[in-house]
Write a protein that holds these residues in place. Structure first.
Motif, PDB file in Angstrom:
ATOM      1  N   ALA A   1      41.874  28.863  21.421  1.00 48.01           N
ATOM      2  CA  ALA A   1      42.564  27.793  20.706  1.00 48.01           C
ATOM      3  C   ALA A   1      41.688  27.161  19.627  1.00 48.01           C
ATOM      4  N   GLN A   2      40.374  27.200  19.811  1.00 46.88           N
ATOM      5  CA  GLN A   2      39.457  26.581  18.859  1.00 46.88           C
ATOM      6  C   GLN A   2      38.850  27.591  17.889  1.00 46.88           C
ATOM      7  N   SER A   3      39.292  28.850  17.993  1.00 50.46           N
ATOM      8  CA  SER A   3      38.635  29.900  17.212  1.00 50.46           C
ATOM      9  C   SER A   3      39.489  30.509  16.125  1.00 50.46           C
ATOM     10  N   ILE A   4      40.814  30.426  16.267  1.00 51.79           N
ATOM     11  CA  ILE A   4      41.642  31.115  15.283  1.00 51.79           C
ATOM     12  C   ILE A   4      41.879  30.249  14.053  1.00 51.79           C
ATOM     13  N   ALA A   5      41.932  30.911  12.912  1.00 54.52           N
ATOM     14  CA  ALA A   5      42.282  30.254  11.661  1.00 54.52           C
ATOM     15  C   ALA A   5      43.791  30.344  11.492  1.00 54.52           C
ATOM     16  N   LYS A   6      44.437  29.242  11.200  1.00 54.67           N
ATOM     17  CA  LYS A   6      45.900  29.230  11.118  1.00 54.67           C
ATOM     18  C   LYS A   6      46.414  30.161  10.025  1.00 54.67           C
ATOM     19  N   ASN A   7      47.608  30.680  10.262  1.00 54.50           N
ATOM     20  CA  ASN A   7      48.297  31.557   9.314  1.00 54.50           C
ATOM     21  C   ASN A   7      47.496  32.817   9.012  1.00 54.50           C
ATOM     22  N   GLY A   8      46.802  33.314  10.017  1.00 53.20           N
ATOM     23  CA  GLY A   8      45.963  34.480   9.812  1.00 53.20           C
ATOM     24  C   GLY A   8      46.494  35.729  10.486  1.00 53.20           C
ATOM     25  N   ARG A   9      45.609  36.697  10.611  1.00 54.95           N
ATOM     26  CA  ARG A   9      45.897  37.961  11.293  1.00 54.95           C
ATOM     27  C   ARG A   9      44.952  38.064  12.482  1.00 54.95           C
ATOM     28  N   TYR A  10      45.496  38.416  13.642  1.00 60.23           N
ATOM     29  CA  TYR A  10      44.704  38.394  14.870  1.00 60.23           C
ATOM     30  C   TYR A  10      44.929  39.672  15.674  1.00 60.23           C
ATOM     31  N   LEU A  11      43.843  40.169  16.225  1.00 62.85           N
ATOM     32  CA  LEU A  11      43.887  41.307  17.141  1.00 62.85           C
ATOM     33  C   LEU A  11      43.154  40.896  18.413  1.00 62.85           C
ATOM     34  N   ILE A  12      43.848  41.011  19.548  1.00 61.77           N
ATOM     35  CA  ILE A  12      43.277  40.571  20.827  1.00 61.77           C
ATOM     36  C   ILE A  12      43.319  41.725  21.821  1.00 61.77           C
ATOM     37  N   LEU A  13      42.186  42.015  22.444  1.00 62.26           N
ATOM     38  CA  LEU A  13      42.075  43.073  23.448  1.00 62.26           C
ATOM     39  C   LEU A  13      42.224  42.488  24.843  1.00 62.26           C
ATOM     40  N   ILE A  14      43.098  43.101  25.647  1.00 61.21           N
ATOM     41  CA  ILE A  14      43.311  42.687  27.033  1.00 61.21           C
ATOM     42  C   ILE A  14      43.062  43.903  27.924  1.00 61.21           C
ATOM     43  N   GLY A  15      42.162  43.764  28.893  1.00 60.70           N
ATOM     44  CA  GLY A  15      41.743  44.895  29.707  1.00 60.70           C
ATOM     45  C   GLY A  15      42.617  45.191  30.912  1.00 60.70           C
ATOM     46  N   PRO A  16      42.231  46.200  31.692  1.00 63.89           N
ATOM     47  CA  PRO A  16      43.005  46.610  32.870  1.00 63.89           C
ATOM     48  C   PRO A  16      42.795  45.672  34.054  1.00 63.89           C
ATOM     49  N   GLU A  17      43.402  46.020  35.198  1.00 64.69           N
ATOM     50  CA  GLU A  17      43.277  45.175  36.392  1.00 64.69           C
ATOM     51  C   GLU A  17      41.818  44.918  36.776  1.00 64.69           C
ATOM     52  N   GLY A  18      40.964  45.897  36.616  1.00 57.25           N
ATOM     53  CA  GLY A  18      39.557  45.739  36.968  1.00 57.25           C
ATOM     54  C   GLY A  18      38.706  45.193  35.836  1.00 57.25           C
ATOM     55  N   ASP A  19      39.317  44.791  34.742  1.00 59.52           N
ATOM     56  CA  ASP A  19      38.659  44.223  33.563  1.00 59.52           C
ATOM     57  C   ASP A  19      37.912  45.305  32.782  1.00 59.52           C
ATOM     58  N   PHE A  20      37.452  44.930  31.605  1.00 56.09           N
ATOM     59  CA  PHE A  20      36.614  45.815  30.815  1.00 56.09           C
ATOM     60  C   PHE A  20      35.266  45.986  31.507  1.00 56.09           C
ATOM     61  N   THR A  21      34.631  47.122  31.310  1.00 54.43           N
ATOM     62  CA  THR A  21      33.270  47.299  31.791  1.00 54.43           C
ATOM     63  C   THR A  21      32.313  46.574  30.844  1.00 54.43           C
ATOM     64  N   PRO A  22      31.101  46.228  31.316  1.00 52.80           N
ATOM     65  CA  PRO A  22      30.120  45.614  30.413  1.00 52.80           C
ATOM     66  C   PRO A  22      29.861  46.468  29.174  1.00 52.80           C
ATOM     67  N   ALA A  23      29.877  47.784  29.342  1.00 49.03           N
ATOM     68  CA  ALA A  23      29.644  48.664  28.195  1.00 49.03           C
ATOM     69  C   ALA A  23      30.778  48.552  27.183  1.00 49.03           C
ATOM     70  N   GLU A  24      31.998  48.425  27.664  1.00 46.66           N
ATOM     71  CA  GLU A  24      33.133  48.288  26.752  1.00 46.66           C
ATOM     72  C   GLU A  24      33.081  46.954  26.012  1.00 46.66           C
ATOM     73  N   VAL A  25      32.699  45.909  26.728  1.00 45.52           N
ATOM     74  CA  VAL A  25      32.566  44.603  26.075  1.00 45.52           C
ATOM     75  C   VAL A  25      31.505  44.670  24.985  1.00 45.52           C
TER      76      VAL A  25
END
Length: 235
Positions: free
Chosen positions: A175-199
């Protein structure tokens, strides 16, 4: 309001022929007759008001009375890349609700901890189509076929890029990071979350780590929370 999805409609024409499937639905199921008003959406921002001129179960003819372009065009662009869940019903639920709330593009990503390694987009795309009709959205969100997480990171994106994960470490509040009226790409991982290497790989590719709150959310819930936050902040 009787609404039909007509992606092949030409806005310059005064008449349109419904497909055989839609004609059958209009005449046999909805019992529409000559003179009845209908609304059409083309998935590209066009909303059409029309009326039935020839109610035929195989080739219904519509008279186009008015066209509105860029109908309810959004002031931002949201792309969510989500790892398909083991139970695909949960992804279907996300696609339906995200479409109703507002989303522009969805990508399916296969991660190291993904329990589902593939997902057929044909059925999922039909769920999106049904949702735009239900919520009267003139824009049809793009649904991209599943690819690996590594392949996805190689794709370019002009805008702000975020990865939501549950591991420790410094993370921004969305909520404090996005610039209004912009373009955003958000990654959401699997049930076990992303691995540290993927992050780490995402961070090296220009993504910023974010948190979606104190609770540990299920994959589809996290994706919908991100969708809701972005749309709320761009009101």
């Amino acid at each position: 309001m009787q609404l039909f999805y007509t992606p092949d409609i030409d806005p310059s024409l005064s008449q349109y022929f419904l497909s055989e499937e839609e004609s059958k639905h209009a005449v046999r199921v909805l019992r529409l007759v000559n003179g009845d008003p209908v609304t059409l959406i083309d998935g590209k921002g066009g909303l059409y008001h029309a009326e039935i001129k020839d109610a035929h179960p195989k080739r219904t003819i519509l008279q186009i009375n008015s066209v509105t372009t860029d109908f309810n065009k959004r002031n931002h662009y949201l792309h969510i890349a989500i790892a398909p869940t083991k139970n695909l019903d949960r992804v279907e639920w996300f696609l339906e609700k995200a479409t109703e709330i507002g989303i522009d593009e969805i990508s399916l990503i296969i991660c190291q901890r993904s329990e589902r390694k593939e997902a057929k987009v044909e059925r999922l795309d039909k769920i999106i189509t049904s949702a735009i009709k239900q919520s009267i959205k003139a824009y049809h969100p793009i649904l991209n076929p599943a690819i690996t997480f590594a392949q996805f990171l190689k794709q370019s994106f002009e805008g702000q890029k975020f990865i939501a994960h549950c591991d420790d470490g410094e993370k921004l509040n969305l909520a404090q990071s996005i610039a209004k009226n912009g373009r955003y790409l958000i990654l959401i991982g699997p049930e076990g979350d992303f691995t540290p290497a993927e992050v780490d790989a995402a961070l090296q590719s220009g993504y910023k780590a974010i948190t979606l709150g104190e609770s540990r959310l299920r994959t589809e819930t996290a994706a919908l929370e991100a969708c809701f936050e972005v749309n709320f902040l761009n009101r």
